[in-house]
Scaffold this motif. Structure first.
Motif, mmCIF file in Angstrom:
data_model
loop_
_atom_site.group_PDB
_atom_site.id
_atom_site.type_symbol
_atom_site.label_atom_id
_atom_site.label_comp_id
_atom_site.label_asym_id
_atom_site.label_seq_id
_atom_site.Cartn_x
_atom_site.Cartn_y
_atom_site.Cartn_z
ATOM 1 N N ARG A 133 0.834 -1.213 0.000
ATOM 2 C CA ARG A 133 0.000 0.000 0.000
ATOM 3 C C ARG A 133 0.863 1.256 0.000
ATOM 4 O O ARG A 133 0.587 2.221 -0.730
ATOM 5 N N ASN A 134 1.910 1.246 0.817
ATOM 6 C CA ASN A 134 2.789 2.414 0.881
ATOM 7 C C ASN A 134 3.464 2.673 -0.460
ATOM 8 O O ASN A 134 3.474 3.806 -0.962
ATOM 9 N N ARG A 137 1.108 4.009 -3.067
ATOM 10 C CA ARG A 137 0.750 5.411 -2.808
ATOM 11 C C ARG A 137 1.916 6.330 -3.146
ATOM 12 O O ARG A 137 1.735 7.357 -3.809
ATOM 13 N N TRP A 138 3.113 5.966 -2.709
ATOM 14 C CA TRP A 138 4.277 6.813 -2.971
ATOM 15 C C TRP A 138 4.551 6.930 -4.468
ATOM 16 O O TRP A 138 4.933 7.996 -4.959
ATOM 17 N N SER A 140 2.534 7.033 -6.778
ATOM 18 C CA SER A 140 1.512 7.844 -7.440
ATOM 19 C C SER A 140 1.650 9.326 -7.115
ATOM 20 O O SER A 140 0.798 10.135 -7.506
ATOM 21 N N THR A 141 2.713 9.694 -6.423
ATOM 22 C CA THR A 141 2.918 11.088 -6.038
ATOM 23 C C THR A 141 3.027 11.986 -7.271
ATOM 24 O O THR A 141 3.665 11.622 -8.262
ATOM 25 N N SER A 234 3.445 14.831 -1.890
ATOM 26 C CA SER A 234 2.618 13.707 -1.447
ATOM 27 C C SER A 234 1.599 14.107 -0.393
ATOM 28 O O SER A 234 0.661 13.359 -0.114
#
Length: 270
Positions: A133-134, A137-138, A140-141, A234
């Motif tokens: 998950r991290n 998400r990262w 997609s910054t 972010s």
């Protein structure tokens, strides 16, 4: 007449022989960009009888990088080469390399970033779903670019490892270390923040096309600046609110920021 694939393969091996990182990196990328022509050329190199004899000079490195390249280009072709070479009477040095590379067949990506960058997570890393998950998400910054990154490996954090991430120059990959036990509370937040910053830092090396792997202070500063920029991107809302809400508490936060900067410096001191 020498084909482009043959020329790039020879350039790759020449770069390995001389230890010239930029040559290896550029040849590696060129071969990956034309897999249909590169695979037969690498298969031809791996069919050499040289692997049966006592390996002089850089020959063991040649064998390893050719196998690594094949594994990146085509898993089925890689499996066939591992099986074929396994039946040959390889020199013990090459046999050990083959056995090590064969372990790649056991690996399956835990996820993909940007649809095509495989992420491999070691079995002893704590809470792989959270890691996935991290990273998703990262990655997609806003304004983050993962061009030329071929893979991300997440390995277990060990006391003997004095880094949190590593820019893999030869294979255009990123290596991150992760705890084997899940921290809690503030320690969990801190661990996530450290690794997020480190991830951006390693991507920054790719973006700036660094070739010394963290050995030049100026390049480390460039990667740090990139990481700080992505870190702000972010969380734009929190960054803006924080400047207003936390300003009265600036004296109280100064020591905490110093502590975090110290931890971040350790994370990116490759």
């Amino acid at each position: 007449m020498e084909t482009s694939a043959a020329r790039e393969t020879n350039r790759l091996l020449r770069g390995v022989s001389t230890g010239h990182v930029e040559t290896v990196r550029d040849a590696w990328r060129a071969l990956l960009a034309d897999k249909s022509a590169s695979i037969p050329e690498v298969q031809s190199k791996l069919s050499s009888s040289a692997w049966l004899d006592n390996p002089p000079g850089p020959l063991p490195k040649y064998f390893g990088i050719l196998l690594a390249l094949m594994s990146e280009m085509d898993q089925d072709a890689f499996r066939q080469e591992i099986t074929r070479l396994g039946n040959d009477k390889l020199h013990p040095v090459h046999r050990r390399t083959l056995d090590l590379m064969a372990k790649r067949l056991e690996d399956a990506p835990s996820t993909y970033l940007a649809n095509n960058i495989p992420v491999f997570i070691a079995d002893d890393v704590a809470d792989p779903p959270r890691v996935i998950r991290n990273l998703q998400r990262w990655s997609s910054t806003k304004d983050l670019t993962l061009d030329n990154v071929t893979r991300v490996d997440v390995i277990a954090e060990r006391p003997e490892l004095d880094y949190l991430g590593q820019y893999n120059l030869f294979f255009s990959g990123i290596i991150l270390t992760w705890p084997t036990t899940q921290p809690k509370g503030f320690e969990l937040w801190l661990a996530n923040a450290e690794r997020e910053f480190t991830f951006y830092h390693e991507v920054g090396h790719h973006v700036h096309k660094h070739i010394e792997g963290g050995q030049v202070a100026e390049q480390e500063k460039e990667a740090d600046d990139y990481a700080r920029s992505m870190f702000r991107n972010s969380r734009p809302f929190l960054t803006g609110i924080g400047r207003v809400v936390l300003w009265p508490f600036k004296p109280l936060l100064r020591n905490l920021l110093r502590y975090l900067n110290h931890r971040m410096a350790r994370a990116t001191n490759l």
